[in-house]
Motif scaffolding. Sequence first.
Motif, mmCIF file in Angstrom:
data_model
loop_
_atom_site.group_PDB
_atom_site.id
_atom_site.type_symbol
_atom_site.label_atom_id
_atom_site.label_comp_id
_atom_site.label_asym_id
_atom_site.label_seq_id
_atom_site.Cartn_x
_atom_site.Cartn_y
_atom_site.Cartn_z
ATOM 1 N N LEU A 127 0.816 -1.223 0.000
ATOM 2 C CA LEU A 127 0.000 0.000 0.000
ATOM 3 C C LEU A 127 0.845 1.266 0.000
ATOM 4 N N ALA A 128 1.912 1.267 0.765
ATOM 5 C CA ALA A 128 2.708 2.480 0.970
ATOM 6 C C ALA A 128 3.244 3.059 -0.337
ATOM 7 N N LEU A 182 -0.501 3.171 -3.343
ATOM 8 C CA LEU A 182 -1.565 4.171 -3.217
ATOM 9 C C LEU A 182 -1.104 5.576 -3.624
ATOM 10 N N PRO A 183 0.046 6.068 -3.137
ATOM 11 C CA PRO A 183 0.495 7.387 -3.603
ATOM 12 C C PRO A 183 0.637 7.448 -5.126
ATOM 13 N N TRP A 184 1.136 6.369 -5.697
ATOM 14 C CA TRP A 184 1.295 6.327 -7.159
ATOM 15 C C TRP A 184 -0.073 6.421 -7.847
ATOM 16 N N MET A 231 -2.750 7.810 -6.674
ATOM 17 C CA MET A 231 -3.291 9.160 -6.491
ATOM 18 C C MET A 231 -2.869 10.077 -7.638
ATOM 19 N N LEU A 232 -1.656 9.869 -8.138
ATOM 20 C CA LEU A 232 -1.104 10.756 -9.168
ATOM 21 C C LEU A 232 -1.316 10.236 -10.587
ATOM 22 N N ASN A 233 -1.687 8.957 -10.728
ATOM 23 C CA ASN A 233 -1.644 8.347 -12.064
ATOM 24 C C ASN A 233 -2.895 7.554 -12.452
ATOM 25 N N VAL A 264 -10.499 1.544 -3.485
ATOM 26 C CA VAL A 264 -9.494 0.751 -2.780
ATOM 27 C C VAL A 264 -10.114 0.328 -1.452
ATOM 28 N N LEU A 269 -10.782 7.090 -5.071
ATOM 29 C CA LEU A 269 -10.044 8.079 -5.853
ATOM 30 C C LEU A 269 -10.962 8.422 -7.030
#
Lengths: 144, 144
Positions: free
Chosen positions: A74-75, A78-80, A82-84, A92, A110
Amino acid sequence: MTDLHLPGAPHSALAITSYHAHVYWTSAAERERALHVRQWLADRFVVQLGTVHDRPVGPHSVAMYQVAFTPDALAHLLPWLMLNRLGLSVLVHPNTGRARDDHLVHALWLGAPLVLHADTLPNSLADGGGVSAVVPNTTPTSAA
Amino acid sequence: MTDLHLPGAPHSALAITSYHAHVYWTSAAERERALHVRQWLADRFVVQLGTVHDRPVGPHSVAMYQVAFTPDALAHLLPWLMLNRLGLSVLVHPNTGRARDDHLVHALWLGAPLVLHADTLPNSLADGGGVSAVVPNTTPTSAA
């Protein structure tokens, strides 16, 4: 949510055995983007990519594919996302054994949330809410 | 989203310098729950808890407080929030220097999404979209 009393102790996130991301599309253009995201994911993350479902299955109201991954992924994933996510709606949700709550209460979105027909999903561990273990089927070749 | 071309390369999540979670309430009962979650957070996570705003501020359309945290905190904080938001709406957005996109495009929602008046936020790094560095003000005493 009505009549919610304040619990004395919070739930431990150790109850989460895996996560599912569901990437949705509702047009040919969105489908193309979804497959683009899918290839990006395959190239960058150790995940289990599910079938490309062009018709709604299970609680999902539109076409989608599932991405299953372990809690430790997840770490970075998830950030990836958010941007892509390329404008697509993505659900999720954690898997804790309580499938209904996992889809309707514990989940995050998202992009625009979509209807989920999850009211009939089992919600107790005894109902066999068990979710298959993640079996990664990607071989990343790029850094995220 | 119209006329979105397919980019050749995804964005790196290294662009994310911090995250903000915004915990919202719209009634006295929800406010009580929000403060309960706030205390849980203070007891468990190294974060920067912001002012309890009983009136809308900035792009937010209802009462809320902000929780600022560093990228490395996401892995534990987000799963915990998924299970322990007590029915409240929570916005989690990354900070990449593009404030408008961070609130409207890159963000995720736990619970029902709320209106954000974020159209006028700056969206270029040159606009000084910079966000203050996280200065933790909690001293956790419990395991998450």
